[in-house]
Design a protein around this motif. Structure first.
Motif, mmCIF file in Angstrom:
data_model
loop_
_atom_site.group_PDB
_atom_site.id
_atom_site.type_symbol
_atom_site.label_atom_id
_atom_site.label_comp_id
_atom_site.label_asym_id
_atom_site.label_seq_id
_atom_site.Cartn_x
_atom_site.Cartn_y
_atom_site.Cartn_z
ATOM 1 N N ALA A 1 53.495 132.097 47.139
ATOM 2 C CA ALA A 1 52.220 132.320 47.809
ATOM 3 C C ALA A 1 51.159 132.573 46.748
ATOM 4 N N GLY A 2 50.044 131.887 46.849
ATOM 5 C CA GLY A 2 48.970 131.984 45.882
ATOM 6 C C GLY A 2 48.963 130.836 44.878
ATOM 7 N N SER A 3 50.020 130.031 44.843
ATOM 8 C CA SER A 3 50.048 128.869 43.946
ATOM 9 C C SER A 3 49.058 127.824 44.432
ATOM 10 N N GLU A 4 48.471 127.104 43.491
ATOM 11 C CA GLU A 4 47.506 126.049 43.805
ATOM 12 C C GLU A 4 47.939 124.744 43.159
ATOM 13 N N ILE A 5 47.773 123.655 43.892
ATOM 14 C CA ILE A 5 48.131 122.324 43.410
ATOM 15 C C ILE A 5 46.900 121.440 43.534
ATOM 16 N N ASP A 6 46.416 120.933 42.412
ATOM 17 C CA ASP A 6 45.317 119.970 42.410
ATOM 18 C C ASP A 6 45.942 118.580 42.367
ATOM 19 N N MET A 7 45.541 117.717 43.287
ATOM 20 C CA MET A 7 46.153 116.391 43.371
ATOM 21 C C MET A 7 45.125 115.345 43.750
ATOM 22 N N ARG A 8 45.538 114.112 43.558
ATOM 23 C CA ARG A 8 44.728 112.963 43.967
ATOM 24 C C ARG A 8 45.654 112.013 44.699
ATOM 25 N N LEU A 9 45.141 111.406 45.748
ATOM 26 C CA LEU A 9 45.882 110.415 46.522
ATOM 27 C C LEU A 9 45.203 109.073 46.360
ATOM 28 N N GLY A 10 45.988 108.038 46.184
ATOM 29 C CA GLY A 10 45.441 106.699 46.034
ATOM 30 C C GLY A 10 45.215 106.356 44.575
ATOM 31 N N PRO A 11 45.139 105.079 44.302
ATOM 32 C CA PRO A 11 45.028 104.634 42.910
ATOM 33 C C PRO A 11 43.650 104.850 42.292
ATOM 34 N N LEU A 12 42.646 105.072 43.113
ATOM 35 C CA LEU A 12 41.279 105.213 42.595
ATOM 36 C C LEU A 12 40.794 106.642 42.777
ATOM 37 N N ASP A 13 39.934 107.074 41.913
ATOM 38 C CA ASP A 13 39.357 108.414 42.009
ATOM 39 C C ASP A 13 38.109 108.374 42.883
ATOM 40 N N LEU A 14 38.323 108.087 44.169
ATOM 41 C CA LEU A 14 37.208 107.997 45.113
ATOM 42 C C LEU A 14 36.907 109.368 45.698
ATOM 43 N N PRO A 15 35.677 109.597 46.118
ATOM 44 C CA PRO A 15 35.355 110.854 46.797
ATOM 45 C C PRO A 15 36.261 111.022 48.019
ATOM 46 N N GLY A 16 36.806 112.213 48.188
ATOM 47 C CA GLY A 16 37.680 112.481 49.318
ATOM 48 C C GLY A 16 39.144 112.243 49.025
ATOM 49 N N ASN A 17 39.496 111.635 47.894
ATOM 50 C CA ASN A 17 40.899 111.399 47.572
ATOM 51 C C ASN A 17 41.514 112.551 46.789
ATOM 52 N N SER A 18 40.700 113.463 46.271
ATOM 53 C CA SER A 18 41.207 114.609 45.518
ATOM 54 C C SER A 18 41.144 115.841 46.403
ATOM 55 N N TRP A 19 42.137 116.712 46.218
ATOM 56 C CA TRP A 19 42.119 117.967 46.958
ATOM 57 C C TRP A 19 42.953 119.010 46.254
ATOM 58 N N THR A 20 42.759 120.250 46.679
ATOM 59 C CA THR A 20 43.560 121.370 46.203
ATOM 60 C C THR A 20 44.311 121.923 47.392
ATOM 61 N N SER A 21 45.605 122.090 47.218
ATOM 62 C CA SER A 21 46.458 122.691 48.231
ATOM 63 C C SER A 21 46.848 124.078 47.732
ATOM 64 N N VAL A 22 46.702 125.083 48.593
ATOM 65 C CA VAL A 22 47.028 126.465 48.240
ATOM 66 C C VAL A 22 48.171 126.932 49.129
ATOM 67 N N ILE A 23 49.217 127.463 48.514
ATOM 68 C CA ILE A 23 50.318 128.052 49.281
ATOM 69 C C ILE A 23 49.812 129.421 49.750
ATOM 70 N N THR A 24 49.595 129.559 51.053
ATOM 71 C CA THR A 24 48.996 130.790 51.577
ATOM 72 C C THR A 24 50.032 131.768 52.119
ATOM 73 N N GLU A 25 51.241 131.276 52.372
ATOM 74 C CA GLU A 25 52.292 132.146 52.906
ATOM 75 C C GLU A 25 53.636 131.569 52.492
ATOM 76 N N ARG A 26 54.584 132.462 52.187
ATOM 77 C CA ARG A 26 55.937 132.015 51.833
ATOM 78 C C ARG A 26 56.888 133.169 52.117
ATOM 79 N N THR A 27 57.764 132.990 53.092
ATOM 80 C CA THR A 27 58.726 134.024 53.455
ATOM 81 C C THR A 27 60.082 133.379 53.709
ATOM 82 N N SER A 28 61.142 134.146 53.451
ATOM 83 C CA SER A 28 62.485 133.634 53.729
ATOM 84 C C SER A 28 63.426 134.792 54.023
ATOM 85 N N SER A 29 64.496 134.452 54.739
ATOM 86 C CA SER A 29 65.563 135.394 55.052
ATOM 87 C C SER A 29 66.876 134.616 54.979
#
Length: 157
Positions: A56-84
Motif C-alpha cells: 500500500a502506497g506503492s506507485e507505478i508510472d506506466m504508458r500504454l500503447g506504442p506512442l507517447d500520446l496524451p492519455g496513454n500515460s498514467w500512475t497507478s497507486v496501491i491504496t489498500e493491501r490486506t491478507s489473511s
C-alpha cells in the motif's frame, strides 16, 4: 460510476497467487502484448525505487500503447493491501491517466486447494479528448479474459 467484474478459479495455492500478484513482473506478465505496456518507474511507499513487493502506497508510472500520446500515460497507486490465511485483497487507483476515475479491486479467496480470483473495476469513462486510449478502443473484456487465462497458465503449470 460503471463497474466491470470477472472471476475465475486457479488451481494454485492462495500463497502462490498472492505472491505472483504482489510483484511488478506479475503485472507485466498479465498485460496483453497488444496493449504495449511500458513500466516507466516503480516507487515503494517510502519513495524507494523498484521495491520487491507492491505494498500500500506503492506507485507505478506506466504508458500504454506504442506512442507517447496524451492519455496513454498514467500512475497507478496501491491504496489498500490486506491478507489473511483465507483471503487477500489489494486495490489500485489511477492518478492521472485516460479515465476520469479508475479503481481496480483484486480479491483472492482460498477455495479448496486452489484460489478464486475476482477483479472488480469501478470506472468513469474518459472525456472525448482521451477516447483514443487502448481501453476505449477494445473494451475491458479482452484484457481481463487474457489476464485470467494467463494467470491460470502461469500458476497452474
Amino acid at each position: 460510476m460503471a463497474t466491470y467484474e470477472r472471476e475465475t478459479y486457479v488451481d494454485a495455492s492462495l500463497e502462490d497467487v498472492w505472491e505472483f500478484h504482489s510483484r511488478i513482473d506479475g503485472l507485466e506478465a498479465l498485460t496483453p502484448g497488444w496493449m504495449g505496456l511500458s513500466i516507466l518507474a516503480v516507487r515503494g511507499p517510502d519513495g524507494e525505487p523498484d521495491p520487491e513487493l507492491l505494498e500500500a502506497g506503492s506507485e507505478i508510472d506506466m504508458r500504454l500503447g506504442p506512442l507517447d500520446l496524451p492519455g496513454n500515460s498514467w500512475t497507478s497507486v496501491i491504496t489498500e493491501r490486506t491478507s489473511s490465511d483465507e483471503r487477500g485483497l489489494f486495490k489500485d487507483e489511477m492518478r492521472g491517466g485516460p479515465f476520469a476515475r479508475w479503481v481496480h479491486v483484486h480479491q483472492f479467496r482460498r477455495e479448496g486447494e486452489g484460489t478464486r480470483i475476482r477483479d472488480t473495476l469501478h470506472y468513469e469513462l474518459p472525456d472525448p479528448a482521451r477516447a483514443t486510449s487502448p481501453f476505449a478502443v477494445v473494451g475491458f473484456e479482452p484484457m481481463f479474459r487474457y489476464r485470467h487465462r494467463k494467470t491460470k497458465e502461469l500458476l497452474e503449470g
